[in-house]
Each structure stands twice: as C-alpha cells, then as structure tokens.
Design a protein around this motif. Structure first.
Motif, short mmCIF file in Angstrom:
data_model
loop_
_atom_site.label_atom_id
_atom_site.label_comp_id
_atom_site.label_asym_id
_atom_site.label_seq_id
_atom_site.Cartn_x
_atom_site.Cartn_y
_atom_site.Cartn_z
N ILE A 45 13.98 20.26 1.35
CA ILE A 45 14.08 18.61 2.02
C ILE A 45 14.09 18.63 3.25
O ILE A 45 13.39 18.09 4.08
CB ILE A 45 14.79 17.79 1.18
CG1 ILE A 45 14.63 17.94 -0.54
CG2 ILE A 45 14.74 16.52 1.64
CD1 ILE A 45 15.68 17.00 -1.04
N LEU A 46 15.23 19.25 4.01
CA LEU A 46 15.74 19.39 5.37
C LEU A 46 14.60 19.76 6.26
O LEU A 46 14.21 19.34 7.38
CB LEU A 46 16.75 19.77 5.39
CG LEU A 46 18.19 18.97 5.32
CD1 LEU A 46 19.41 19.69 5.15
CD2 LEU A 46 18.19 17.78 5.76
N ALA A 54 10.26 18.94 -6.15
CA ALA A 54 10.13 20.30 -5.78
C ALA A 54 8.48 20.77 -5.49
O ALA A 54 8.33 21.15 -4.48
CB ALA A 54 10.87 21.36 -6.46
N GLN A 55 7.92 20.26 -6.49
CA GLN A 55 6.25 20.52 -6.22
C GLN A 55 5.55 19.82 -5.00
O GLN A 55 4.89 20.29 -4.36
CB GLN A 55 5.68 20.42 -7.53
CG GLN A 55 4.16 20.61 -7.49
CD GLN A 55 3.43 20.17 -8.64
OE1 GLN A 55 4.03 19.21 -9.64
NE2 GLN A 55 2.11 20.31 -8.89
N PHE A 56 6.08 18.56 -4.95
CA PHE A 56 5.59 17.65 -4.00
C PHE A 56 5.92 18.22 -2.79
O PHE A 56 5.07 18.48 -1.53
CB PHE A 56 6.11 16.47 -3.96
CG PHE A 56 6.00 15.39 -2.74
CD1 PHE A 56 4.71 14.93 -2.81
CD2 PHE A 56 6.80 15.25 -1.80
CE1 PHE A 56 4.27 14.16 -1.55
CE2 PHE A 56 6.50 14.58 -0.74
CZ PHE A 56 5.29 14.15 -0.45
N LEU A 57 7.12 18.73 -2.34
CA LEU A 57 7.48 19.50 -0.97
C LEU A 57 6.99 20.62 -0.92
O LEU A 57 6.40 20.96 0.51
CB LEU A 57 9.11 19.58 -1.15
CG LEU A 57 10.01 18.19 -1.29
CD1 LEU A 57 11.59 18.76 -1.42
CD2 LEU A 57 9.92 17.60 0.19
N ASN A 80 0.97 -1.21 -0.11
CA ASN A 80 0.16 0.02 0.06
C ASN A 80 0.82 1.08 0.16
O ASN A 80 1.27 1.67 0.93
CB ASN A 80 -0.94 0.06 1.06
CG ASN A 80 -1.86 1.19 1.21
OD1 ASN A 80 -2.10 1.78 0.25
ND2 ASN A 80 -2.37 1.33 2.27
N ILE A 81 1.55 1.70 -1.19
CA ILE A 81 2.20 2.76 -1.33
C ILE A 81 1.42 3.91 -2.24
O ILE A 81 0.96 3.52 -3.39
CB ILE A 81 3.59 2.46 -2.08
CG1 ILE A 81 4.10 1.44 -1.12
CG2 ILE A 81 4.41 3.60 -2.28
CD1 ILE A 81 5.40 0.93 -1.84
N VAL A 82 1.53 5.09 -1.61
CA VAL A 82 0.78 6.37 -2.28
C VAL A 82 1.51 6.84 -3.37
O VAL A 82 2.60 7.28 -3.35
CB VAL A 82 0.24 7.19 -1.46
CG1 VAL A 82 -0.34 8.58 -1.96
CG2 VAL A 82 -0.46 6.79 -0.12
N ILE A 83 1.11 6.97 -4.50
CA ILE A 83 1.89 7.22 -5.75
C ILE A 83 1.43 8.94 -6.11
O ILE A 83 0.32 9.28 -6.10
CB ILE A 83 1.42 6.75 -7.18
CG1 ILE A 83 1.58 4.99 -7.07
CG2 ILE A 83 1.99 7.03 -8.08
CD1 ILE A 83 3.03 4.71 -6.90
N HIS A 84 2.22 9.68 -6.06
CA HIS A 84 2.20 11.09 -6.55
C HIS A 84 2.88 11.16 -7.80
O HIS A 84 4.37 10.97 -7.82
CB HIS A 84 3.11 11.85 -5.47
CG HIS A 84 2.05 11.99 -4.25
ND1 HIS A 84 1.37 13.25 -4.13
CD2 HIS A 84 1.63 11.43 -3.28
CE1 HIS A 84 0.63 13.19 -2.99
NE2 HIS A 84 0.81 12.17 -2.40
#
Length: 401
Positions: free
Chosen positions: A191-192, A147-150, A138-142
């Motif tokens: 990211i950090l 950069a957009q996800f973050l 069960n892994i959610v796909i984006h």
C-alpha cells in the motif's frame, strides 16, 4: 432478482418510505398481501432506514438510495465521522480499498478528481454502483481483493483509505490488524508503495499503542473519534517516512462532522508530564470518552493546570471552572461517605445519575446498596480519593459543556 432491478422499484421505495415505522418482522408475516414484491428485502430496507435516520441523514433523505443488509449497516461509518475524514484529505487520486457500502468513499471522494472504489463482495459493488449513480458521483468500481488491485494498478495515489473487515470466520468481532481482512501488517508495504498518505480505520476497542506498534513505525497521527458521547472509531494516518512518536488527537464531533472540542498530545508528552494530586476542590472534570480512550491524562492535567483525584481515578479537580475542557464539568456540592443514611440526609428523593471511577463496586451493586433511583439533576461519582478513601461526590453538571 436484486431489489434495485425490480420492475416496481420506484413504487417499492415509496412504500418503504411511507411504512418505515412498521415493524419489519410484522411486515414479513404479511407477505401474502404482496405476492409480486420481495417482502424480506423490503423489510430489510425498513430496518436499515431506521438506523440510517440518525447515522446517515443525507442518504436517508435521498428517495432513491437502497441500503445494505444489517451487518454492512452496522459496520459502515456514520455521516459525521465520514465528513471528518474528508476534512483530513485532499488531492487528485484516491482509492478506497475496502469500499463496502460506500459511505466513506462517497464523502472522501469530494476532495479528489479521480476516485476508485475497491470491494471483493459482488452485491456491495453492485449496490455501491447503483447508489453512486443516484448521487451523481463519478466513482470507478473495481470488483477485486485489495491485494490484487494493488498488484495491477499503475496509479500512484495521493491518499488510500482502508477499513479492514473486523469479523473472523465465525463472525465474531476482532480488532487487531492481524485478525482483520485484509491483514494490514502483511499488505502495508504494497500500500505504501502506491500512495503518499494512508488512512486506516480501526475498531474503538483496538489498543492504540498496540495498533501503532503493529503498523511498524509508519503512523504519524492517531485520531480518536467521538460522536454522540461514544468513541466510534480510531483513525491512523500513515506515511512512508517512519516516526517514533505519533500525535494522538481526541476529537469530539458534531452531527455535521465538525470538531466541537479536541485535545492533542503524544506518548512522550504523556510520560514526561508531571501530574499533581488533590482532594476535591470546587469543580470536578470528567474527560470525554475519546480522551479516556486516548489515555492522555497527565498531558491533559498539565495543559489545563488541573489536579487528579488519585493516580488511578480518571477525574480532575480545580478551584475554577475551565473553558474548552474536552469532557464534562461539574460543580461539587457535597463529599459523602458511602452510606445510605448519609446520602438520604442530603438527597431525600435518592434520585441521581451514578457512575464509578476507581471504585471497588460495580454501579448496579452500588445502586442496590444505596437505594438509588436513576434520574434527576444531580450526579454522583463514586471514587477513590488522594488519601485512598472511598467517597461519593455529589455534583451538578455545568450547562453548555
């Protein structure tokens, strides 16, 4: 139509498994025999399965897995290195910002409750979603750029993993972070701010000191991963708190991703360790490829109380054998002048495994000069010794090393 959507998928995958010894190029030439099947894609699957047999045995043995095109197969982690990475991480929330084929996502996901896969290429997202379903993960796909996800996610992750794409616009291999995609030197603060720990995969050719420096003091640990006698990847573990002297760990992995041997030190230890030099003694020690890559030669000599043969010859010597040395151990039989006649007197069949260390002639040229044939139970190291002489060290490998 994508292969996974084909009405005859089960039949096609069965055909692929039964014909995996077929030459993919020959199969394409027989395309007219299979008018309703995507023969080019089937040939790609057969080629991919040949690579996956050793690299990804668990996925290879799963009958429903579909493999990606050749470049993704080349770039994806091996099962051994992915399993090792999984041993380093644990927590509730995890994101892989460069999902690719999904190998690392799959193995690292086993240590977390909630897992997100991020990938900008549509076909890889769709393929990963299909394969994760077959593997019951069960892994959610984006389907997004990292950069957009973050920028959009509200989750704070225990661990984030990034494996930047190491090809430029002309598909040439690159290694520095600035040349990869995404560029970590730009994306790092974002990211950090979203995680407690960051794990980054680097190319084997990346200079470790430069890689650490370019990541701006956030690196805590560097892992040099060796599998089947080759350095496969570098791993950089980062946290938001800065450190000036990260630990460097040379790791030799089994096929199961277990640590067979390892050595750990840091640059300060390497710079301050005093190394002693000696002419060859009873035993010769050759550091493993991961140790060679780490550059921790002085620290290694100090830790094992052994001597180097020369400041620039990365071979070590001692009067006693060593347990757990991260590399290969040899019993020295003869020190021979670089001379065909002298060598033939001691080794009449001239059959030997030759390598050079700090020697002014390439292996191929030296083989020709000496009339050496590959093979046999003996090994020769052509090298420069403490007294600057050039010699051949005729050795036998100590078994079970």
């Amino acid at each position: 139509m994508a292969l996974r959507e084909h009405k005859s998928l089960n039949e096609i995958l069965k055909f692929v498994r039964e014909n995996e010894q077929e030459n993919p190029a020959h199969l394409v030439l027989r395309a007219k025999q299979f008018p309703d099947w995507p023969i080019k894609e089937i040939a790609e699957q057969i080629a991919a399965r040949k690579k996956a047999k050793d690299k990804l045995p668990e996925w290879y043995n799963h009958p429903e897995i579909i493999f990606p095109p050749a470049l993704s197969m080349e770039q994806c982690s091996s099962e051994a290195t992915a399993k090792f990475k999984a041993s380093l991480v644990k927590g509730r929330h995890f994101a892989d910002l460069s999902g690719g084929f999904g190998i690392d996502t799959y193995y690292l996901s086993q240590q977390f409750d909630n897992v997100i896969y991020v990938e900008q290429q549509t076909h890889l997202c769709e393929l990963a979603a299909y394969n994760f379903q077959q593997l019951k993960k069960n892994i959610v796909i984006h389907h997004q750029e990292a950069a957009q996800f973050l920028a959009e996610t509200g989750v704070h992750f225990d661990w984030i993993y990034v494996d930047p794409a190491r090809r430029d616009q002309n598909q040439k291999k690159v290694s520095r972070w600035q040349d990869c995609s995404p560029d970590l030197t730009i994306l790092l603060p974002d990211i950090l701010n979203k995680c407690e720990n960051l794990l980054v995969k680097g190319a084997p050719m990346l200079d470790i000191s430069q890689g650490v420096e370019d990541l701006k003091g956030y690196v805590r640990n560097v892992y040099v991963l060796e599998w089947k006698g080759e350095v496969r990847e570098l791993l950089f573990h980062l946290r938001k708190e800065k450190t000036t002297n990260p630990s460097i760990k040379a790791v030799l992995l089994s096929d199961d991703g277990e640590v067979k041997k390892h050595f750990e030190a840091n640059r300060v230890e390497e710079e301050t360790s005093i190394v002693h030099y000696s002419m060859p003694q009873k035993y010769i020690f050759e550091p493993s490829p991961s140790l060679m890559k780490s550059g921790l030669f002085k620290a290694l000599a100090k830790a094992f109380a052994i001597q180097k043969l020369h400041p620039n010859t990365q071979l070590f010597t001692a009067s006693d054998t060593l347990k757990d040395f991260p590399g290969r151990s040899f019993l020295l039989h003869e020190i021979i002048q670089v001379n065909k006649k002298a060598l033939k007197k001691i080794l009449p069949d001239m059959k030997v495994n030759l390598s050079t260390r700090n020697f002014p002639m390439p292996v191929a040229d030296l083989k020709k000069k000496l009339g050496i044939k590959d093979g046999g139970e003996y090994y020769i190291f052509a090298c420069t010794l403490q007294d600057e002489s050039k010699r051949l060290l005729l050795c036998k490998k100590i078994k079970n090393q």
